[in-house]
Write a protein that holds these residues in place. Structure first.
Motif, short mmCIF file in Angstrom:
data_model
loop_
_atom_site.label_atom_id
_atom_site.label_comp_id
_atom_site.label_asym_id
_atom_site.label_seq_id
_atom_site.Cartn_x
_atom_site.Cartn_y
_atom_site.Cartn_z
N ILE A 1 -7.92 5.71 -2.38
CA ILE A 1 -7.50 6.27 -1.08
C ILE A 1 -8.42 5.75 0.02
CG2 ILE A 1 -7.08 8.41 0.20
CD1 ILE A 1 -6.79 9.76 -2.64
N ARG B 1 -2.37 1.05 -9.82
CA ARG B 1 -3.09 0.22 -8.84
C ARG B 1 -2.97 -1.28 -9.12
NH1 ARG B 1 -9.53 0.48 -9.63
NH2 ARG B 1 -9.64 0.51 -11.88
N THR C 1 4.73 7.48 0.51
CA THR C 1 4.60 8.61 -0.41
C THR C 1 4.59 9.92 0.39
OG1 THR C 1 2.35 7.76 -0.51
CG2 THR C 1 3.61 7.68 -2.53
N ALA D 1 -1.68 10.29 0.53
CA ALA D 1 -2.11 10.66 -0.83
C ALA D 1 -1.59 12.06 -1.12
CB ALA D 1 -3.63 10.61 -0.93
N GLY E 1 3.40 12.27 -3.98
CA GLY E 1 3.16 10.86 -4.29
C GLY E 1 2.64 10.69 -5.71
N ASP F 1 -4.70 7.48 3.76
CA ASP F 1 -4.56 8.92 4.04
C ASP F 1 -5.56 9.34 5.11
OD1 ASP F 1 -3.17 11.48 2.43
OD2 ASP F 1 -4.93 12.00 3.64
N TYR G 1 -4.04 0.29 -2.91
CA TYR G 1 -4.60 1.29 -1.99
C TYR G 1 -3.54 2.26 -1.48
CZ TYR G 1 -8.47 -1.97 -1.91
OH TYR G 1 -9.50 -2.78 -2.28
N CYS G 2 -4.03 3.46 -1.15
CA CYS G 2 -3.18 4.48 -0.52
C CYS G 2 -3.91 4.97 0.73
CB CYS G 2 -2.96 5.64 -1.48
SG CYS G 2 -2.03 6.98 -0.74
N TYR H 1 4.55 -0.68 3.16
CA TYR H 1 3.96 0.62 2.83
C TYR H 1 4.99 1.39 2.03
CZ TYR H 1 0.06 0.43 6.20
OH TYR H 1 -1.09 0.13 6.87
N HIS I 1 0.86 -1.18 0.00
CA HIS I 1 0.00 0.00 0.00
C HIS I 1 0.90 1.24 0.00
CE1 HIS I 1 -3.69 -2.07 2.10
NE2 HIS I 1 -3.42 -2.57 0.91
N ALA I 2 0.35 2.35 -0.50
CA ALA I 2 1.08 3.62 -0.36
C ALA I 2 0.59 4.28 0.92
CB ALA I 2 0.82 4.52 -1.55
N TYR I 3 1.40 5.13 1.52
CA TYR I 3 0.98 5.85 2.73
C TYR I 3 1.10 7.34 2.48
CZ TYR I 3 -0.34 5.84 7.64
OH TYR I 3 -1.04 5.97 8.82
#
Ligand code: TMP
Length: 400
Positions: free
Chosen positions: A351, A326, A368, A311, A315, A334, A331-332, A365, A307-309
Motif C-alpha cells: 500500500i 502482487r 478496488t 486498500a 478489495g 490509499d 502496488y495499491c 488502476y 496498480h489497485a486504487y
C-alpha cells in the motif's frame, strides 16, 4: 447452520474460499496469517443473509485500521442525514446523540450546533483516541449494556442512537440492540445504516462479503430482528454510499405509525430475497472473477503496469477470490496513513500513498474502491494524470 437472528436452519448460498480478515494488513509480505472461510448463508424463515463463520469482535476491532476516508460522497450523505433527522423532528437543540462505531467522528461533526451534546463510542483504541483529540469525545469501548449504562449514568438517555455500518459487524446483533434500548430515551430513536443486501445482490457486489460483514441486512430481516427487541422500523431511506446502503429508523413499540416507505420497500425486496436470486448472485461472482482475472493477466502479459486504487476490505475479497497477487499488481494506492507501507492480506500488494511518484504512473488502476469511482477518477485527473485508465470491477468488469 442456524440463523443468528431467528435460530431457524440456514442454507449455504455462496462460498468464496478462505482468506485472512480483509483489514489485517501485513507489516511484511512474509508475515504468516490465519485464513478463515467466507461462506454466505440464507435463512428462508426471517430472510436473513449471514456469514457462516464469524470471528470475535475483540480480535477484529481493537487494533482496527479502517479510518473513514475524507470523501465528498460521504460528506454529502452526512449532511442529507442530518437534514432528514431535523426535518422529521427526531433531533433538535435539546437532543443528546450517541453514535456507535463512530470512527474518527466525521458524522458527529455534522451535528455540531444542531444538537445539545454528541458522544462517540468506538472500540478501536487508536481511532477513538484520535477522535477525542480532534474534539469529538469518544468512549473507547465496545457498545454493550455495560457501556450503555455507564453513558446513561453520566449523561442521561439519548434521544438518538446512531449505528452506521457496525451492527452487521458483530456475530450477535442482540447485545448491541439491548444496549441501544438501555441507552435510548423512552421516545428516542435508533438509526441503523448498513450496506443494503438488495443492492449487493442486484449489482453483483460479491466483494461486500468479508469477515467484518457478518450480516447482509434487508428491511425484512431487520424488522424480524428489531421485533425481538420490542422495536419497529418507522422509516427507511436509501443512501448512495458503500455500494448502496439502507438507513432504518426504529422506535420502541411494535405498533404505531410507520412511513409508507416501509411497505413499499418490503414489496420491492421480494424480487431479490429468494434462493434463485441468491444462486444467480453466486454465479455472477464467479463470472466477474473470471473476467477480471483474464483482463488483468492479459494486460500484464502485454507489459502494462497496473496498480489497485483503495486498500478496501472489498478489495481484499475481490483480489483474493480472483487470485490476483502482487506478481501482476505490485502496488495499491490509499489515502489512509495507517495503511500505507503495509501489505494487503494474501495478495501481498504493497500500500502506497496517493500521488506517490516513485512507483511509476500505472497504465491502469484497478478501482478496488469502486464505490468512490467518480471522485477518485476526478482526483487522479486533477493531479495532472491524464493517461492512466480505470478498470471498474463491479457490477461488471469495465475499462474507462
Ligand atoms: P471504504 O470503501 O471501506 O470506505 O474504503 C475506502 C478506502 O479507499 C479507504 O481505505 C480510503 C481509500 N480512499 C482513497 O485512497 N482515496 C479516496 O479518494 C477515497 C474516497 C478513498
Amino acid at each position: 447452520m442456524t440463523c443468528r437472528i431467528c435460530a431457524a436452519r440456514t442454507r449455504e448460498v455462496l462460498h468464496l474460499g478462505s482468506s485472512p480478515p480483509a483489514n489485517w494488513l501485513k507489516v511484511a509480505p512474509e508475515e504468516e496469517q490465519e485464513s478463515y472461510p467466507l461462506v454466505l448463508e440464507w435463512c428462508a424463515s426471517c430472510l436473513n443473509v449471514q456469514l457462516r463463520d464469524t470471528l470475535p469482535a475483540e480480535v477484529l476491532y481493537r487494533d482496527y485500521l479502517y479510518v473513514t476516508p475524507q470523501s465528498a460522497t460521504l460528506e454529502a450523505h452526512y449532511a442529507a442525514l442530518v437534514s432528514y433527522l431535523v426535518g422529521a423532528g427526531l433531533i433538535d437543540e435539546r437532543a443528546f446523540v450517541v453514535e456507535v462505531g463512530s470512527n474518527i467522528g466525521h458524522f458527529l461533526r455534522h451535528l455540531a450546533g444542531t444538537v445539545r451534546r454528541s458522544l462517540g463510542v468506538d472500540p478501536a483504541r487508536q481511532i477513538a483516541d484520535q477522535a477525542t483529540r480532534s474534539g469529538i469525545p469518544t468512549v473507547p469501548e465496545f457498545f454493550n449494556r455495560q457501556t450503555a449504562s455507564l453513558i446513561v449514568a453520566e449523561y442521561g438517555n439519548a434521544e438518538l442512537v446512531v449505528a452506521r455500518h457496525c451492527l452487521a459487524h458483530n456475530a450477535s446483533p442482540h447485545e448491541m440492540l439491548a444496549a441501544a434500548s438501555t441507552l435510548m430515551a423512552e421516545d428516542g430513536h435508533l438509526l441503523i445504516e448498513n450496506a443494503y443486501v438488495i443492492n449487493t445482490i442486484e449489482y453483483g457486489e460479491f466483494d461486500q462479503v468479508y469477515h467484518e460483514h457478518m450480516f447482509y441486512y434487508s428491511l425484512s430481516a431487520m424488522r424480524a430482528l428489531l421485533r425481538l427487541h420490542g422495536m419497529r422500523v418507522v422509516d427507511v431511506l436509501r443512501a448512495p454510499v458503500h455500494g448502496g446502503s439502507i438507513v432504518f429508523l426504529a422506535a420502541r413499540g411494535l405498533d404505531g405509525p410507520v412511513s409508507h416507505r416501509v411497505d413499499e420497500c418490503l414489496t420491492a425486496e421480494s424480487r431479490y430475497l429468494n434462493i434463485e436470486a441468491l444462486k444467480q448472485f453466486a454465479s455472477g461472482a464467479q463470472q466477474t472473477a473470471r473476467h477480471l482475472r483474464a483482463l488483468v493477466l492479459a494486460l500484464h502479459r502485454q507489459g502494462r503496469l497496473i496498480h489497485a486504487y483503495g486498500a478496501t476490505a472489498k478489495g481484499a475479497t475481490l483480489l483474493n477470490y480472483t487470485g490476483i497477487t502482487r506478481d501482476v499488481i505490485p502496488y495499491c494506492v490509499d489515502s489512509t496513513p495507517l495503511k500505507q507501507g503495509r501489505f494487503l492480506p494474501m495478495s501481498n500488494i504493497e500500500i502506497i500513498p496517493e500521488g506517490s511518484a516513485e512507483h511509476g504512473r500505472p497504465d491502469f488502476y484497478l478501482l478496488t474502491a469502486w464505490n468512490y469511482q467518480e471522485e477518485i477518477i476526478a482526483k487522479v485527473r486533477a493531479s495532472g494524470n491524464t493517461t492512466s485508465r480505470f478498470i471498474v470491477p463491479i457490477p461488471v468488469v469495465r475499462v474507462l
